[in-house]
Design a protein around this motif. Structure first.
Motif, short mmCIF file in Angstrom:
data_model
loop_
_atom_site.label_atom_id
_atom_site.label_comp_id
_atom_site.label_asym_id
_atom_site.label_seq_id
_atom_site.Cartn_x
_atom_site.Cartn_y
_atom_site.Cartn_z
N ASP A 1 1.10 4.20 -3.19
CA ASP A 1 0.89 5.42 -2.65
C ASP A 1 2.02 6.48 -3.04
OD1 ASP A 1 -1.35 4.52 -1.79
OD2 ASP A 1 -1.15 5.25 0.43
N ARG A 2 3.29 5.96 -2.89
CA ARG A 2 4.45 6.90 -2.99
C ARG A 2 4.88 6.72 -4.45
NH1 ARG A 2 5.77 9.12 2.02
NH2 ARG A 2 4.13 8.94 3.04
N ARG B 1 1.00 -1.20 0.06
CA ARG B 1 0.01 0.06 -0.01
C ARG B 1 0.92 1.21 0.00
NH1 ARG B 1 -5.48 0.58 3.27
NH2 ARG B 1 -5.70 2.70 3.33
#
Ligand code: AMP
Length: 213
Positions: A25-26, A21
């Motif tokens: 996200d990054r 996750r």
């Protein structure tokens, strides 16, 4: 500044889910040494054949082999914006090797803490995709990523789970001692919802990169 995150925690703490996750996200790669080994097992390479015997018992693959895998992986260009390490390091010798590969001040280390009874319950009910390794949420019956069939990991059987937790206490717990005095080390409570843990990890990383304690 690159985000270089090490996610630590016992088997079943949610490292894989959270690392995936965070990486998504990054926009950085998740480097899971367990996935790299499972891919080698599936491909039937010499590494895979040697690793399978060890993994099936819940023990750890040797430090030299693991350090070599990670050292090589960290030379790939996709790690320039950062990376998330999931399942490595697992021993103090691996942590020392990692400090030689990467400037230790640029590593953020987050430990996910979960009580042992919760771990046993989670691992024995965990299912992953037999084709792509996706970790299924409880109650899900097919892989949301590739549609593949869900299986139980051979090392999630109760006897192997007990051995993995024993190995964690003996070999990986000392890592916490190795890292705990660093200003880049944080601990989060892993016995919460997936999104609450993710929020705590994001806050921990922001606090470290922002230079607050
Ligand atoms: P994981 O998917 O991270 O739970 O890893 C599954 C299995 O792969 C472990 O139980 C070990 O046998 C092996 N393994 C994964 N990462 C490492 C590592 N850093 N050092 C030694 N063995 C590892």
């Amino acid at each position: 500044m690159p985000v270089r995150l090490v996610v630590l925690g016992p088997p079943g703490a949610g490292k894989g889910t959270q690392a995936e996750r965070f990486a998504r996200d990054r926009g950085v790669p998740r480097i899971s040494t367990g996935d790299i080994l499972r891919e080698a097992v599936q491909a039937g390479t010499p590494l895979g054949r040697a690793a399978k015997a060890v993994m099936d018992t819940g023990r750890l693959v040797g430090d030299d082999v693991m350090n070599g895998i990670v050292r090589e992986r960290l030379t790939k260009p996709d790690v320039t914006p950062g990376f998330v390490l999931d399942g490595f390091p697992r021993t103090v010798a691996q942590a020392q090797a990692l400090d030689e590969m990467i400037d230790e001040r640029s590593l953020v280390i987050v430990q996910i803490e979960v009580p042992e009874d919760v771990l046993v319950e989670r691992l024995s009910s965990r299912r992953i995709c037999g084709s792509c390794g996706w970790i299924a949420a409880p109650g899900v019956t097919a892989c949301a990523r590739c549609g593949g069939a869900l299986i139980q990991r051979p090392d999630d059987r109760p006897d192997v789970v007990r051995e993995r937790l024993r190995v964690f206490t003996r070999d990986t717990q000392p890592l916490i001692e190795y890292y705990r005095h660093r200003s880049t080390f944080r601990s989060v409570d892993g016995d919460q919802s997936e999104s609450a843990v993710a929020a705590d990890i994001a806050a921990a990383v922001a606090a470290v990169l922002g230079g607050t304690r």
